[in-house]
Design a protein around this motif. Structure first.
Motif, PDB file in Angstrom:
ATOM      1  N   ASP A 123       0.780  -1.358   0.024  1.00  0.00           N
ATOM      2  CA  ASP A 123      -0.154   0.046   0.111  1.00  0.00           C
ATOM      3  C   ASP A 123       0.899   1.211   0.101  1.00  0.00           C
ATOM      4  O   ASP A 123       0.444   2.188  -0.763  1.00  0.00           O
ATOM      5  N   ILE A 124       1.922   1.088   0.798  1.00  0.00           N
ATOM      6  CA  ILE A 124       2.870   2.405   0.663  1.00  0.00           C
ATOM      7  C   ILE A 124       3.677   2.645  -0.597  1.00  0.00           C
ATOM      8  O   ILE A 124       3.634   3.815  -1.229  1.00  0.00           O
ATOM      9  N   ALA A 125       3.822   1.518  -1.222  1.00  0.00           N
ATOM     10  CA  ALA A 125       4.377   1.491  -2.705  1.00  0.00           C
ATOM     11  C   ALA A 125       3.326   2.172  -3.679  1.00  0.00           C
ATOM     12  O   ALA A 125       3.707   2.858  -4.513  1.00  0.00           O
ATOM     13  N   LYS A 126       2.226   1.725  -3.640  1.00  0.00           N
ATOM     14  CA  LYS A 126       1.230   2.080  -4.437  1.00  0.00           C
ATOM     15  C   LYS A 126       0.837   3.744  -4.116  1.00  0.00           C
ATOM     16  O   LYS A 126       0.646   4.541  -5.238  1.00  0.00           O
ATOM     17  N   THR A 127       1.068   4.117  -2.948  1.00  0.00           N
ATOM     18  CA  THR A 127       0.819   5.733  -2.662  1.00  0.00           C
ATOM     19  C   THR A 127       1.832   6.437  -3.222  1.00  0.00           C
ATOM     20  O   THR A 127       1.626   7.465  -3.885  1.00  0.00           O
ATOM     21  N   VAL A 128       3.239   5.916  -3.172  1.00  0.00           N
ATOM     22  CA  VAL A 128       4.233   6.392  -3.857  1.00  0.00           C
ATOM     23  C   VAL A 128       4.158   6.764  -5.108  1.00  0.00           C
ATOM     24  O   VAL A 128       4.379   7.708  -5.923  1.00  0.00           O
ATOM     25  N   GLU A 129       3.856   5.671  -5.790  1.00  0.00           N
ATOM     26  CA  GLU A 129       3.779   5.613  -7.293  1.00  0.00           C
ATOM     27  C   GLU A 129       2.511   6.574  -7.728  1.00  0.00           C
ATOM     28  O   GLU A 129       2.836   7.287  -8.722  1.00  0.00           O
ATOM     29  N   ASP A 130       1.452   6.643  -7.132  1.00  0.00           N
ATOM     30  CA  ASP A 130       0.450   7.358  -7.342  1.00  0.00           C
ATOM     31  C   ASP A 130       0.673   9.184  -7.376  1.00  0.00           C
ATOM     32  O   ASP A 130       0.596   9.724  -8.344  1.00  0.00           O
ATOM     33  N   ILE A 143       5.946   6.886 -14.537  1.00  0.00           N
ATOM     34  CA  ILE A 143       6.508   5.990 -13.424  1.00  0.00           C
ATOM     35  C   ILE A 143       5.958   4.749 -13.831  1.00  0.00           C
ATOM     36  O   ILE A 143       4.796   4.425 -13.764  1.00  0.00           O
ATOM     37  N   VAL A 144       6.944   3.909 -14.267  1.00  0.00           N
ATOM     38  CA  VAL A 144       6.462   2.284 -14.541  1.00  0.00           C
ATOM     39  C   VAL A 144       5.947   1.647 -13.288  1.00  0.00           C
ATOM     40  O   VAL A 144       5.179   0.873 -13.222  1.00  0.00           O
ATOM     41  N   GLN A 145       7.007   1.739 -12.439  1.00  0.00           N
ATOM     42  CA  GLN A 145       6.778   0.907 -11.230  1.00  0.00           C
ATOM     43  C   GLN A 145       7.557   1.103 -10.130  1.00  0.00           C
ATOM     44  O   GLN A 145       8.707   2.070  -9.984  1.00  0.00           O
ATOM     45  N   THR A 146       6.763   1.254  -8.946  1.00  0.00           N
ATOM     46  CA  THR A 146       7.382   1.617  -7.549  1.00  0.00           C
ATOM     47  C   THR A 146       7.453   0.503  -6.606  1.00  0.00           C
ATOM     48  O   THR A 146       6.451  -0.032  -6.353  1.00  0.00           O
ATOM     49  N   LEU A 147       8.320   0.095  -5.895  1.00  0.00           N
ATOM     50  CA  LEU A 147       8.625  -1.145  -5.062  1.00  0.00           C
ATOM     51  C   LEU A 147       9.129  -0.712  -3.836  1.00  0.00           C
ATOM     52  O   LEU A 147      10.023   0.152  -3.759  1.00  0.00           O
ATOM     53  N   ILE A 148       8.427  -1.073  -2.775  1.00  0.00           N
ATOM     54  CA  ILE A 148       9.249  -1.019  -1.453  1.00  0.00           C
ATOM     55  C   ILE A 148      10.022  -2.357  -1.088  1.00  0.00           C
ATOM     56  O   ILE A 148       9.600  -3.360  -0.696  1.00  0.00           O
ATOM     57  N   VAL A 149      11.555  -2.251  -1.533  1.00  0.00           N
ATOM     58  CA  VAL A 149      12.182  -3.465  -1.555  1.00  0.00           C
ATOM     59  C   VAL A 149      12.765  -3.885   0.001  1.00  0.00           C
ATOM     60  O   VAL A 149      13.196  -4.880   0.062  1.00  0.00           O
ATOM     61  N   ASP A 150      12.712  -2.998   0.826  1.00  0.00           N
ATOM     62  CA  ASP A 150      13.339  -3.106   2.333  1.00  0.00           C
ATOM     63  C   ASP A 150      12.622  -2.222   3.280  1.00  0.00           C
ATOM     64  O   ASP A 150      12.477  -1.107   2.952  1.00  0.00           O
ATOM     65  N   ILE A 151      12.549  -2.858   4.357  1.00  0.00           N
ATOM     66  CA  ILE A 151      12.341  -2.047   5.573  1.00  0.00           C
ATOM     67  C   ILE A 151      13.072  -2.520   6.866  1.00  0.00           C
ATOM     68  O   ILE A 151      13.177  -3.461   7.234  1.00  0.00           O
ATOM     69  N   GLU A 152      13.858  -1.351   7.096  1.00  0.00           N
ATOM     70  CA  GLU A 152      15.163  -1.900   8.117  1.00  0.00           C
ATOM     71  C   GLU A 152      14.903  -1.247   9.477  1.00  0.00           C
ATOM     72  O   GLU A 152      15.146   0.039   9.521  1.00  0.00           O
ATOM     73  N   PRO A 153      14.420  -1.855  10.495  1.00  0.00           N
ATOM     74  CA  PRO A 153      14.389  -1.162  11.737  1.00  0.00           C
ATOM     75  C   PRO A 153      15.903  -1.129  12.277  1.00  0.00           C
ATOM     76  O   PRO A 153      16.808  -1.541  11.858  1.00  0.00           O
ATOM     77  N   ASP A 154      15.893  -0.278  13.444  1.00  0.00           N
ATOM     78  CA  ASP A 154      17.219  -0.338  14.167  1.00  0.00           C
ATOM     79  C   ASP A 154      17.795  -1.751  14.574  1.00  0.00           C
ATOM     80  O   ASP A 154      16.751  -2.582  15.005  1.00  0.00           O
ATOM     81  N   GLU A 155      19.025  -1.775  14.768  1.00  0.00           N
ATOM     82  CA  GLU A 155      19.408  -3.179  15.105  1.00  0.00           C
ATOM     83  C   GLU A 155      19.101  -3.674  16.542  1.00  0.00           C
ATOM     84  O   GLU A 155      18.684  -4.762  16.804  1.00  0.00           O
ATOM     85  N   HIS A 156      18.892  -2.623  17.375  1.00  0.00           N
ATOM     86  CA  HIS A 156      18.395  -3.152  18.777  1.00  0.00           C
ATOM     87  C   HIS A 156      17.090  -3.565  18.714  1.00  0.00           C
ATOM     88  O   HIS A 156      16.614  -4.320  19.409  1.00  0.00           O
ATOM     89  N   VAL A 157      16.274  -2.894  17.785  1.00  0.00           N
ATOM     90  CA  VAL A 157      14.727  -3.397  17.726  1.00  0.00           C
ATOM     91  C   VAL A 157      14.682  -4.463  16.992  1.00  0.00           C
ATOM     92  O   VAL A 157      14.128  -5.261  17.403  1.00  0.00           O
ATOM     93  N   LYS A 158      15.457  -4.911  15.959  1.00  0.00           N
ATOM     94  CA  LYS A 158      15.402  -6.329  15.282  1.00  0.00           C
ATOM     95  C   LYS A 158      15.898  -7.360  16.451  1.00  0.00           C
ATOM     96  O   LYS A 158      15.244  -8.210  16.561  1.00  0.00           O
TER      97      LYS A 158
END
Length: 288
Positions: A123-130, A143-158
């Protein structure tokens, strides 16, 4: 040499921007073109029509105050029919796209908690693309395509998330183990109860067989030896059992020394004690 003669070659998937005396003239398609420089015609630059990719890393905060790095991959291309807009209107296309991506992601992710961010990345990627499509279409880009390829939290959070997951799995494993032990104890108790029940049946049948055998022996002895009573037969049975017991004690290799009064008087006393015990038991049962 070709430029000196006023000839120009435009490669496939590329267009050239022609100017006449510094003013935009036309878009040159792929192929060979004649541009006599002597009359002020020249090429201002080339524009690729191929799909290009821009990876944007944006740091933002979620609704539950967790900082994450969101990596978006934007695929875009210039439109041939709007090549003049794509060439003249933007001085830095990649920086412009990056700014729009930052704006949309930092407006969308803070509305979601961390788990929802992972779940709704499409949904985030669709919003960015629109948003990019609406903005970049005015500048001659698609804009051909927009992808959210990674979501990286802080190392302590992970690390904390992994520990929570591990603790939940350990708790589930402990519950399953306890349930299995409970089932084993129940089955073991049922087995012991069944074993004791069957053992009780065996003892009851054994005693019943002994009683039946004694009764048959008394009846047979009384019939074959005239003048004997049931008491005489029981005394003889008790004496026989007494000597059998003495024989078993002496034959056992593990038995220690046992002192038992021996002699006709002792046998008579033992028979009297057993007989008196049986009579007292019968009297108590009748009184009850």
């Amino acid at each position: 040499m070709g430029q000196a003669l006023g000839c120009l070659q435009v490669d496939q998937s590329t267009v050239a921007i022609e100017e006449s005396f510094g003013k935009f003239s036309q878009v040159l398609e792929p192929g060979c073109h004649c541009l006599p420089w002597c009359v002020g015609r020249q090429v201002a630059g080339h524009l690729s029509l191929r799909v290009q990719q821009l990876d944007v890393r944006c740091e933002t905060k979620t609704k539950d105050n967790v900082f994450v790095n969101v990596v978006a991959s934007v695929q875009y291309r210039a439109l041939a029919e709007k090549a003049s807009d794509a060439f003249y209107k933007l001085s830095n296309t990649r920086a412009q796209i990056q700014s729009y991506v930052f704006d949309v992601i930092r407006a969308s992710v803070p509305k979601l908690d961390l788990d929802s961010t992972f779940e709704q990345k499409n949904d985030i990627a669709k919003t960015v693309e629109d948003e990019l499509e609406k903005a970049m279409s005015h500048y001659g880009f698609e804009i051909v395509q927009t992808l959210i390829v990674d979501i990286e939290p802080d190392e302590h959070v992970k690390r904390a998330m992994n520990e929570i997951n591990a603790a939940a799995r350990l708790r589930l494993a402990a519950n399953e183990k306890a349930e299995a032990e409970k089932i084993l104890q129940i089955k073991r108790a049922e087995g012991e109860a069944e074993s004791k029940y069957l053992g009780g049946l065996g003892i009851a049948r054994q005693r019943q067989a002994i009683v039946d055998g004694l009764r048959d022996s008394v009846l047979a002895f009384s019939e074959n030896v005239p003048g004997t009573t049931s008491k005489d037969v029981m005394d003889m049975v008790l004496v026989t059992q007494y000597f059998d017991t003495m024989k078993e004690i002496g034959a056992s290799s593990k038995s220690s020394s046992v002192f038992i009064p021996h002699g006709p008087g002792a046998v008579r006393d033992i028979a009297s004690q057993i007989r008196d015990g049986l009579l007292q038991g019968n009297s108590a049962n009748q009184a009850n």
